[in-house]
Motif scaffolding. Sequence first.
Motif, PDB file in Angstrom:
ATOM      1  N   TYR A 131       0.810  -1.208   0.000  1.00  0.00           N
ATOM      2  CA  TYR A 131       0.000   0.000   0.000  1.00  0.00           C
ATOM      3  C   TYR A 131       0.846   1.262   0.000  1.00  0.00           C
ATOM      4  CZ  TYR A 131      -3.564   3.382   0.903  1.00  0.00           C
ATOM      5  OH  TYR A 131      -4.400   4.460   0.798  1.00  0.00           O
ATOM      6  N   ALA A 132       0.857   1.900  -1.107  1.00  0.00           N
ATOM      7  CA  ALA A 132       1.398   3.245  -1.243  1.00  0.00           C
ATOM      8  C   ALA A 132       0.513   3.900  -2.292  1.00  0.00           C
ATOM      9  CB  ALA A 132       2.854   3.233  -1.684  1.00  0.00           C
ATOM     10  N   PRO A 133      -0.437   4.715  -1.876  1.00  0.00           N
ATOM     11  CA  PRO A 133      -1.429   5.253  -2.814  1.00  0.00           C
ATOM     12  C   PRO A 133      -0.855   6.335  -3.726  1.00  0.00           C
ATOM     13  CG  PRO A 133      -1.719   6.266  -0.699  1.00  0.00           C
ATOM     14  CD  PRO A 133      -0.618   5.239  -0.545  1.00  0.00           C
ATOM     15  N   ASN A 134       0.168   5.976  -4.491  1.00  0.00           N
ATOM     16  CA  ASN A 134       0.832   6.999  -5.292  1.00  0.00           C
ATOM     17  C   ASN A 134       0.540   6.886  -6.789  1.00  0.00           C
ATOM     18  OD1 ASN A 134       2.260   4.662  -5.642  1.00  0.00           O
ATOM     19  ND2 ASN A 134       4.249   5.528  -5.201  1.00  0.00           N
ATOM     20  N   ILE A 135      -0.347   5.994  -7.202  1.00  0.00           N
ATOM     21  CA  ILE A 135      -0.704   5.878  -8.616  1.00  0.00           C
ATOM     22  C   ILE A 135      -2.152   6.318  -8.834  1.00  0.00           C
ATOM     23  CG2 ILE A 135      -0.984   4.281 -10.557  1.00  0.00           C
ATOM     24  CD1 ILE A 135       1.406   2.724  -9.417  1.00  0.00           C
ATOM     25  N   LEU A 136      -3.053   5.814  -8.019  1.00  0.00           N
ATOM     26  CA  LEU A 136      -4.462   6.210  -8.094  1.00  0.00           C
ATOM     27  C   LEU A 136      -5.067   6.039  -6.714  1.00  0.00           C
ATOM     28  CD1 LEU A 136      -6.779   7.009 -10.150  1.00  0.00           C
ATOM     29  CD2 LEU A 136      -7.384   4.584 -10.108  1.00  0.00           C
ATOM     30  N   SER A 137      -5.668   7.074  -6.189  1.00  0.00           N
ATOM     31  CA  SER A 137      -6.259   6.989  -4.849  1.00  0.00           C
ATOM     32  C   SER A 137      -7.334   8.048  -4.686  1.00  0.00           C
ATOM     33  CB  SER A 137      -5.177   7.172  -3.773  1.00  0.00           C
ATOM     34  OG  SER A 137      -4.598   8.456  -3.870  1.00  0.00           O
ATOM     35  N   GLY A 138      -8.056   7.924  -3.587  1.00  0.00           N
ATOM     36  CA  GLY A 138      -9.055   8.930  -3.241  1.00  0.00           C
ATOM     37  C   GLY A 138      -8.468   9.917  -2.258  1.00  0.00           C
ATOM     38  N   ASN A 139      -8.995  11.117  -2.240  1.00  0.00           N
ATOM     39  CA  ASN A 139      -8.490  12.125  -1.307  1.00  0.00           C
ATOM     40  C   ASN A 139      -9.518  12.463  -0.240  1.00  0.00           C
ATOM     41  OD1 ASN A 139     -10.315  13.659  -2.699  1.00  0.00           O
ATOM     42  ND2 ASN A 139      -8.923  15.333  -3.161  1.00  0.00           N
ATOM     43  N   ASN A 140     -10.469  11.546   0.001  1.00  0.00           N
ATOM     44  CA  ASN A 140     -11.531  11.832   0.952  1.00  0.00           C
ATOM     45  C   ASN A 140     -11.112  11.677   2.397  1.00  0.00           C
ATOM     46  OD1 ASN A 140     -11.203   9.122   0.679  1.00  0.00           O
ATOM     47  ND2 ASN A 140     -13.369   8.609   0.605  1.00  0.00           N
ATOM     48  N   GLU A 141      -9.889  11.274   2.683  1.00  0.00           N
ATOM     49  CA  GLU A 141      -9.452  11.087   4.072  1.00  0.00           C
ATOM     50  C   GLU A 141      -8.683  12.273   4.631  1.00  0.00           C
ATOM     51  OE1 GLU A 141      -7.493   7.378   4.667  1.00  0.00           O
ATOM     52  OE2 GLU A 141      -9.042   6.256   3.652  1.00  0.00           O
ATOM     53  N   GLN A 142      -8.532  13.332   3.859  1.00  0.00           N
ATOM     54  CA  GLN A 142      -7.774  14.488   4.326  1.00  0.00           C
ATOM     55  C   GLN A 142      -8.649  15.356   5.226  1.00  0.00           C
ATOM     56  OE1 GLN A 142      -6.293  16.423   0.834  1.00  0.00           O
ATOM     57  NE2 GLN A 142      -4.956  14.728   0.281  1.00  0.00           N
ATOM     58  N   ASN A 186     -11.394  18.308   4.223  1.00  0.00           N
ATOM     59  CA  ASN A 186     -11.776  18.146   2.829  1.00  0.00           C
ATOM     60  C   ASN A 186     -13.298  18.055   2.738  1.00  0.00           C
ATOM     61  OD1 ASN A 186     -11.798  17.685   0.117  1.00  0.00           O
ATOM     62  ND2 ASN A 186     -10.848  15.666   0.207  1.00  0.00           N
ATOM     63  N   THR A 187     -13.915  18.955   1.997  1.00  0.00           N
ATOM     64  CA  THR A 187     -15.374  18.964   1.900  1.00  0.00           C
ATOM     65  C   THR A 187     -15.887  18.159   0.722  1.00  0.00           C
ATOM     66  OG1 THR A 187     -15.276  21.032   0.656  1.00  0.00           O
ATOM     67  CG2 THR A 187     -15.586  21.189   3.059  1.00  0.00           C
ATOM     68  N   SER A 188     -15.057  17.898  -0.256  1.00  0.00           N
ATOM     69  CA  SER A 188     -15.517  17.116  -1.403  1.00  0.00           C
ATOM     70  C   SER A 188     -14.516  16.004  -1.708  1.00  0.00           C
ATOM     71  CB  SER A 188     -15.686  18.012  -2.635  1.00  0.00           C
ATOM     72  OG  SER A 188     -14.444  18.551  -3.021  1.00  0.00           O
ATOM     73  N   VAL A 231     -10.455  12.191  -6.702  1.00  0.00           N
ATOM     74  CA  VAL A 231      -9.508  11.162  -7.096  1.00  0.00           C
ATOM     75  C   VAL A 231      -8.154  11.801  -7.351  1.00  0.00           C
ATOM     76  CG1 VAL A 231      -8.941   9.448  -8.871  1.00  0.00           C
ATOM     77  CG2 VAL A 231     -11.306   9.728  -8.123  1.00  0.00           C
ATOM     78  N   ILE A 232      -7.120  11.173  -6.810  1.00  0.00           N
ATOM     79  CA  ILE A 232      -5.750  11.617  -7.065  1.00  0.00           C
ATOM     80  C   ILE A 232      -5.165  10.693  -8.131  1.00  0.00           C
ATOM     81  CG2 ILE A 232      -3.455  11.940  -6.071  1.00  0.00           C
ATOM     82  CD1 ILE A 232      -4.886  12.382  -3.354  1.00  0.00           C
ATOM     83  N   ASN A 233      -4.801  11.265  -9.260  1.00  0.00           N
ATOM     84  CA  ASN A 233      -4.281  10.519 -10.410  1.00  0.00           C
ATOM     85  C   ASN A 233      -3.068  11.283 -10.957  1.00  0.00           C
ATOM     86  OD1 ASN A 233      -3.851   9.110 -12.788  1.00  0.00           O
ATOM     87  ND2 ASN A 233      -5.918   9.352 -13.576  1.00  0.00           N
ATOM     88  N   PRO A 234      -1.915  11.235 -10.216  1.00  0.00           N
ATOM     89  CA  PRO A 234      -0.770  12.074 -10.577  1.00  0.00           C
ATOM     90  C   PRO A 234      -0.174  11.762 -11.954  1.00  0.00           C
ATOM     91  CG  PRO A 234      -0.142  10.484  -8.909  1.00  0.00           C
ATOM     92  CD  PRO A 234      -1.625  10.390  -9.063  1.00  0.00           C
ATOM     93  N   TYR A 235      -0.363  10.552 -12.468  1.00  0.00           N
ATOM     94  CA  TYR A 235       0.174  10.198 -13.787  1.00  0.00           C
ATOM     95  C   TYR A 235      -0.847  10.442 -14.892  1.00  0.00           C
ATOM     96  CZ  TYR A 235       3.835   8.049 -11.040  1.00  0.00           C
ATOM     97  OH  TYR A 235       4.857   7.846 -10.147  1.00  0.00           O
ATOM     98  N   LYS A 236      -2.016  10.956 -14.503  1.00  0.00           N
ATOM     99  CA  LYS A 236      -3.093  11.250 -15.440  1.00  0.00           C
ATOM    100  C   LYS A 236      -3.393  10.042 -16.333  1.00  0.00           C
ATOM    101  CE  LYS A 236      -2.152  16.216 -15.363  1.00  0.00           C
ATOM    102  NZ  LYS A 236      -2.167  16.234 -13.968  1.00  0.00           N
ATOM    103  N   LEU A 237      -3.525   8.883 -15.675  1.00  0.00           N
ATOM    104  CA  LEU A 237      -3.815   7.650 -16.393  1.00  0.00           C
ATOM    105  C   LEU A 237      -5.225   7.690 -16.954  1.00  0.00           C
ATOM    106  CD1 LEU A 237      -2.217   5.117 -13.894  1.00  0.00           C
ATOM    107  CD2 LEU A 237      -1.252   5.936 -16.044  1.00  0.00           C
ATOM    108  N   THR A 238      -5.345   7.216 -18.173  1.00  0.00           N
ATOM    109  CA  THR A 238      -6.647   7.145 -18.833  1.00  0.00           C
ATOM    110  C   THR A 238      -7.372   5.887 -18.371  1.00  0.00           C
ATOM    111  OG1 THR A 238      -5.823   5.852 -20.695  1.00  0.00           O
ATOM    112  CG2 THR A 238      -5.665   8.276 -20.880  1.00  0.00           C
ATOM    113  N   PRO A 239      -8.672   5.796 -18.630  1.00  0.00           N
ATOM    114  CA  PRO A 239      -9.385   4.555 -18.291  1.00  0.00           C
ATOM    115  C   PRO A 239      -8.732   3.321 -18.939  1.00  0.00           C
ATOM    116  CG  PRO A 239     -10.966   6.268 -18.739  1.00  0.00           C
ATOM    117  CD  PRO A 239      -9.608   6.827 -19.098  1.00  0.00           C
ATOM    118  N   ASP A 240      -8.310   3.436 -20.183  1.00  0.00           N
ATOM    119  CA  ASP A 240      -7.652   2.297 -20.851  1.00  0.00           C
ATOM    120  C   ASP A 240      -6.341   1.925 -20.159  1.00  0.00           C
ATOM    121  OD1 ASP A 240      -9.650   1.949 -22.722  1.00  0.00           O
ATOM    122  OD2 ASP A 240      -8.629   3.128 -24.276  1.00  0.00           O
TER     123      ASP A 240
END
Length: 122
Positions: A36-47, A50-52, A55-64
């Motif tokens: 577990y290292a949420p550094n590719i795709l993760s949610g940011n709802n645990e900060q 945070n009111t909303s 999704v954290i997607n630092p590599y801007k990965l597409t659905p494909d």
Amino acid sequence: MAELKRKVLTLSSGKQIRLYGNSVAISRSLEIGEGYAPNILSGNNEQPGNTSAGVINPYKLTPDELMELADFNIQLWMDLKANIRRFGVSSPRIFTGESGKQPTETTGNKKTGLSSRQQATE
């Protein structure tokens, strides 16, 4: 089927594995560990504050690309299952090398034609 709750992975046999994080990962060599290292795709709802949720997607990965990543990991798990069926859980042959190829148990000597195991008994 296995279930993960409160950092405890419970298998259908009843065996429990306590985890430090909340995920199990497989490496290219088919070794299993916590990953577990949420550094590719993760949610940011645990900060805090945070009111909303988002999704954290630092590599801007597409659905494909995410589907390809999922398929890659699924294939590793399928390879591990096939190797366990073939070699049993006690054999180191269930693991692959970093190349993804199955390791050989013995290697032959070019001069004698004997494997290292055969040489040890000669």
